[in-house]
Design a protein around this motif. Sequence first.
Motif, short mmCIF file in Angstrom:
data_model
loop_
_atom_site.label_atom_id
_atom_site.label_comp_id
_atom_site.label_asym_id
_atom_site.label_seq_id
_atom_site.Cartn_x
_atom_site.Cartn_y
_atom_site.Cartn_z
N MET A 16 0.81 -1.23 0.00
CA MET A 16 0.00 0.00 0.00
C MET A 16 0.85 1.28 0.00
N PRO A 17 1.90 1.39 0.83
CA PRO A 17 2.70 2.62 0.80
C PRO A 17 3.31 2.91 -0.57
N GLU A 18 3.71 1.88 -1.29
CA GLU A 18 4.28 2.08 -2.62
C GLU A 18 3.24 2.60 -3.60
N PHE A 19 2.03 2.04 -3.54
CA PHE A 19 0.96 2.52 -4.42
C PHE A 19 0.61 3.97 -4.11
N VAL A 20 0.51 4.30 -2.83
CA VAL A 20 0.18 5.67 -2.43
C VAL A 20 1.30 6.62 -2.83
N VAL A 24 0.86 9.89 -5.12
CA VAL A 24 1.20 11.20 -4.58
C VAL A 24 2.24 11.88 -5.48
N ASN A 25 3.21 11.12 -5.95
CA ASN A 25 4.24 11.70 -6.83
C ASN A 25 3.64 12.14 -8.15
N LEU A 26 2.64 11.42 -8.66
CA LEU A 26 1.97 11.85 -9.88
C LEU A 26 1.26 13.19 -9.69
N GLU A 27 0.82 13.45 -8.46
CA GLU A 27 0.16 14.72 -8.15
C GLU A 27 1.17 15.84 -7.92
N LEU A 29 3.46 15.99 -5.39
CA LEU A 29 3.83 16.18 -3.99
C LEU A 29 5.07 15.36 -3.68
N ASN A 30 5.93 15.90 -2.86
CA ASN A 30 7.19 15.22 -2.56
C ASN A 30 7.13 14.55 -1.19
N PHE A 31 6.55 13.37 -1.14
CA PHE A 31 6.53 12.57 0.08
C PHE A 31 7.33 11.30 -0.18
N THR A 32 8.08 10.86 0.82
CA THR A 32 8.84 9.63 0.71
C THR A 32 8.00 8.46 1.21
N ILE A 33 8.43 7.25 0.90
CA ILE A 33 7.69 6.07 1.36
C ILE A 33 7.63 6.02 2.89
N PRO A 34 8.72 6.31 3.63
CA PRO A 34 8.60 6.32 5.10
C PRO A 34 7.59 7.35 5.61
#
Length: 50
Positions: A16-20, A24-27, A29-34
Amino acid sequence: MPPDKNRALMHTKRVMPEFVCDAVNLEGLNFTIPEIQTLLDGITVAVIIC
C-alpha cells in the motif's frame, strides 16, 4: 486453491505505501515512502511550506 484472506490482507498492507507514493508523486507532492507509511499508520505529520 481457495482464497486466503489473511495472506491477501498482509500483501495489501505491505504494498500500500508504494501505491500511495506513486499516486502522490503523480500529483506533484514530494513525500517519501517512510513519510507515507507514517501517515498510513495514523500519525500526523507536520508539513512546512516555505
